[in-house]
Scaffold this motif. Structure first.
Motif, short mmCIF file in Angstrom:
data_model
loop_
_atom_site.label_atom_id
_atom_site.label_comp_id
_atom_site.label_asym_id
_atom_site.label_seq_id
_atom_site.Cartn_x
_atom_site.Cartn_y
_atom_site.Cartn_z
N GLN A 294 1.03 -1.28 -0.01
CA GLN A 294 -0.11 -0.16 0.01
C GLN A 294 0.79 1.29 0.20
OE1 GLN A 294 -3.49 0.20 -0.37
NE2 GLN A 294 -3.09 -1.89 -0.97
N GLN A 295 2.05 1.23 0.72
CA GLN A 295 3.00 2.27 0.65
C GLN A 295 3.40 2.49 -0.72
OE1 GLN A 295 3.72 4.57 2.38
NE2 GLN A 295 5.71 5.13 1.84
N GLU A 296 3.77 1.51 -1.42
CA GLU A 296 4.28 1.61 -2.74
C GLU A 296 2.95 2.23 -3.83
OE1 GLU A 296 6.98 1.25 -4.33
OE2 GLU A 296 7.75 1.04 -2.59
N LYS A 297 1.68 2.01 -3.48
CA LYS A 297 0.80 2.47 -4.20
C LYS A 297 0.68 4.06 -3.94
CE LYS A 297 -1.90 -1.61 -4.73
NZ LYS A 297 -3.30 -2.35 -4.69
N ARG A 298 0.59 4.31 -2.55
CA ARG A 298 0.54 5.88 -2.20
C ARG A 298 1.66 6.57 -2.81
NH1 ARG A 298 -0.62 3.46 2.77
NH2 ARG A 298 1.31 3.71 3.44
N LYS A 299 2.62 5.93 -2.75
CA LYS A 299 4.03 6.49 -3.29
C LYS A 299 3.53 6.91 -4.83
CE LYS A 299 8.99 6.19 -3.77
NZ LYS A 299 9.07 6.65 -5.38
N ALA A 300 3.23 5.78 -5.58
CA ALA A 300 3.10 5.84 -7.11
C ALA A 300 1.83 6.99 -7.33
CB ALA A 300 2.66 4.65 -7.39
N GLU A 301 0.90 7.17 -6.54
CA GLU A 301 0.06 7.88 -6.55
C GLU A 301 0.55 9.60 -6.45
OE1 GLU A 301 -3.84 9.17 -7.75
OE2 GLU A 301 -3.54 7.03 -7.44
N LEU A 302 1.24 9.75 -5.35
CA LEU A 302 1.90 10.92 -5.33
C LEU A 302 2.89 11.27 -6.30
CD1 LEU A 302 2.18 13.46 -3.33
CD2 LEU A 302 4.02 12.09 -2.00
N ASP A 303 3.61 10.38 -6.86
CA ASP A 303 4.71 10.66 -8.01
C ASP A 303 3.92 11.07 -9.09
OD1 ASP A 303 6.81 9.92 -6.32
OD2 ASP A 303 7.12 8.15 -7.01
N THR A 304 2.74 10.46 -9.35
CA THR A 304 2.08 10.87 -10.47
C THR A 304 1.46 11.97 -10.46
OG1 THR A 304 1.56 8.33 -11.02
CG2 THR A 304 0.00 9.82 -12.13
N PHE A 305 0.95 12.49 -9.49
CA PHE A 305 0.16 13.61 -9.08
C PHE A 305 1.36 14.96 -9.21
CE2 PHE A 305 0.03 17.00 -5.78
CZ PHE A 305 -1.16 17.72 -6.15
N ASN A 306 2.46 14.67 -8.59
CA ASN A 306 3.63 15.64 -8.62
C ASN A 306 3.98 15.93 -10.17
OD1 ASN A 306 3.66 16.46 -6.09
ND2 ASN A 306 5.37 14.63 -5.62
N GLU A 307 3.98 14.81 -11.08
CA GLU A 307 4.49 14.90 -12.23
C GLU A 307 3.42 15.78 -13.24
OE1 GLU A 307 5.02 10.95 -14.11
OE2 GLU A 307 6.65 10.57 -12.66
N CYS A 308 2.20 15.54 -12.88
CA CYS A 308 1.04 16.09 -13.59
C CYS A 308 1.10 17.52 -13.14
CB CYS A 308 -0.46 15.53 -13.18
SG CYS A 308 -0.64 13.86 -13.84
N ILE A 309 1.21 17.79 -11.91
CA ILE A 309 1.23 19.22 -11.60
C ILE A 309 2.50 20.18 -12.13
CG2 ILE A 309 2.12 20.76 -9.60
CD1 ILE A 309 -1.05 19.84 -9.40
#
Length: 523
Positions: A294-309
């Motif tokens: 789940q930590q990996e999923k949260r990290k991936a979600e945060l990384d994707t968000f930062n890239e989009c921003i």
């Protein structure tokens, strides 16, 4: 030897002394020119000379945050202090003072050259942070133990060492010992070390050095293992599942359970406990493995968000730059045309056109920013929903697994209670064959006493499970709330900064236009 106290009164390192010192560095240096101006910026000073000032205490140097070279020699300083902000320091001279101990250097990670000669130092230590140290001068101090030299093996860049004038320098084996134990040294006591002599020293001390290298290797291995363990623990804490990859939680349930530990001596309880522990640890491991995923999923979600921003901001900035470039090209032509125009009405007309162009640019840039705000707000809202869902799912599943831990505890409690009641009946009938410790037998005076003991043990276990669950849930909820709060605040600050940039640019362009006076242009 260290410097005796001067007959003059000790001086204080105040702003007046520091300004004077900076100013005296010479007119050829930028720092010297700055010193003559009001409101000097000490942060721009790279070199500072404060020798022969009768300084007793180092103070007020925090402003010199970019300082690279500092001379404090030939004062009456007793302690190394006040240097923690000078993290860019490369060269430091504290020779000819009254310093007794090496200290206060932990933040000077860039220091390459350190002089502490002619002080009262008796031990070489507290230099661990100086990983770039190349030159160390400790001559004329009070170092008497030759084994101090071994401490210097931890500095791989050390090439120049001065220890003459210390008691250790009088030892017969002084030089050969240093040559052998510090093989990378190039200069000792201001003399180049002969390679042949260095090889002879190595051979002479070979056995002791091999033993030392073996101990150093073991120590290094332990340090690396500890570091790896700390990094793993930090990773597990980030996932909120620290200490769930083994029996830690189970063991903690019994660490403060006096009655439970006593009851483990009862016949049949040992096997019951072993089965209980095995099943309990399996559930903990399931929580642990699930938590990492789940930590990996949260990290991936945060990384994707930062890239989009970042992509959205970059694209918006590129559009803004194109509009500004197009405007500036046209604006320059118009300004040149105004300067060449001789008729006042035409000049006024062109000035109005330029002013209109500036207003149009402002509107375009602000429109772009508003579009970006809306785009980022939508992206943030999507991320907020996604990360909240991930956190909620994680909590839900962890709570389900923790419930399984409680079910195991309840089952164990029932079995333990059954065993203790049977044991009580045997004791009362005189049918108890096994020999129990006195403190365990003392629990079996009557049914209420033993039931209360088993109940107290059960309560402790449930409390440990509940507390660990609460810690996990509180931790991840707090992380999620702080993360989202930071994201919203960062966006507000970005927007304010961008609007300020646009206004400043527009005001600058309008101000330049306003300064174009018709009379000057006509002349």
């Amino acid at each position: 030897m260290s410097r005796p106290y001067d007959s003059m009164d000790p001086k204080v390192m105040d702003d007046d002394m520091l300004k004077a010192a900076v100013g005296e560095q010479g007119p050829q240096e930028e720092a010297g020119q700055l010193a003559k101006q009001e409101g000097i910026l000490f942060k721009d000073v790279l070199s500072l000379q404060l020798d022969f000032q009768n300084i007793l205490r180092i103070d007020n140097l925090w402003q010199f945050e970019n300082l690279q070279k500092l001379q404090l020699n030939n004062n009456i300083i007793e302690r190394i202090e006040g240097l923690e902000n000078l993290t860019h320091l490369v060269w430091l001279d504290l020779s000819f003072n009254n310093i007794e101990a090496i200290e206060g250097l932990d933040t000077l990670v860039n220091l390459e050259d350190l002089s502490l000669s002619n002080n009262r130092i008796s031990k070489m230590d507290s230099l661990d942070a100086l990983v770039k140290l190349q030159v160390l001068s400790l001559g004329n101090n009070q170092i008497s133990n030759i084994m101090n030299v071994i401490y210097l093996r931890r500095f791989p860049c050390l090439r120049t060492l001065s220890l003459s004038g210390n008691p250790i320098a009088e030892a017969e084996e002084y030089k050969m010992f240093i040559y052998a134990y510090l093989p990378d040294l190039v200069y000792l006591d201001f003399r180049h070390i002969d390679e042949q002599v260095k090889e002879m020293a190595k051979i002479k001390h070979q056995y002791s050095i091999d033993e030392l290298k073996h101990r150093e290797a073991q120590m290094q291995a332990r340090l690396e293992a500890e570091k790896a363990q700390q990094e793993k623990l930090a990773e597990h804490k980030m996932a909120f599942i620290d200490h769930l990859d083994g029996s830690f939680l189970f063991d903690s349930m019994y660490s403060e359970d006096v009655e439970g530990n006593k009851l483990s001596y009862l016949p049949g309880v040992g096997e019951l406990l072993e089965t209980y522990k095995d099943k309990f640890v399996i559930i903990c491991l399931n929580i642990f493995e699930y938590g990492l995923k789940q930590q990996e999923k949260r990290k991936a979600e945060l990384d994707t968000f930062n890239e989009c921003i970042q992509e959205a901001i970059q694209e918006n900035q590129n559009q803004g730059k194109l509009k500004v470039a197009k405007f500036e090209e046209k604006h320059l032509l118009n300004v040149n045309a105004i300067r060449e125009e001789s008729e006042l009405p035409n000049i006024e007309k062109k000035l109005i056109e330029c002013s209109d162009d500036i207003t149009e640019l402002f509107n375009m840039l602000m429109t772009l920013e508003m579009q970006l705000v809306e785009q980022l707000e939508e992206t943030i809202n999507i991320f907020e929903r996604n990360i909240t869902d991930l956190v909620g799912l994680f909590i839900e599943n962890v709570q389900s697994l923790m419930a399984q831990c409680r079910d195991l505890e309840n089952h164990h409690h029932e079995k333990l209670l059954e065993i203790t009641i049977n044991t009580l009946e045997k004791i009362l009938k005189g049918e108890m064959d096994e020999d129990l410790p006195d403190d365990v037998r003392a629990l079996f005076v009557d049914k209420d006493t033993i039931v209360n003991a088993v109940g107290a043990s059960h309560d402790i276990h449930l409390l440990k499970i509940d507390n660990r669950e609460d810690e996990l849930v509180t931790g991840i909820n707090s992380w999620c709330a702080q993360l989202l709060d930071k994201i919203h605040k960062d966006e507000i600050m970005r927007n304010r900064k961008r609007v300020k940039e646009i206004n400043q640019y527009i005001d600058h362009m309008q101000s330049e236009l306003d300064n174009l006076e018709c009379g000057d242009i006509i002349d």
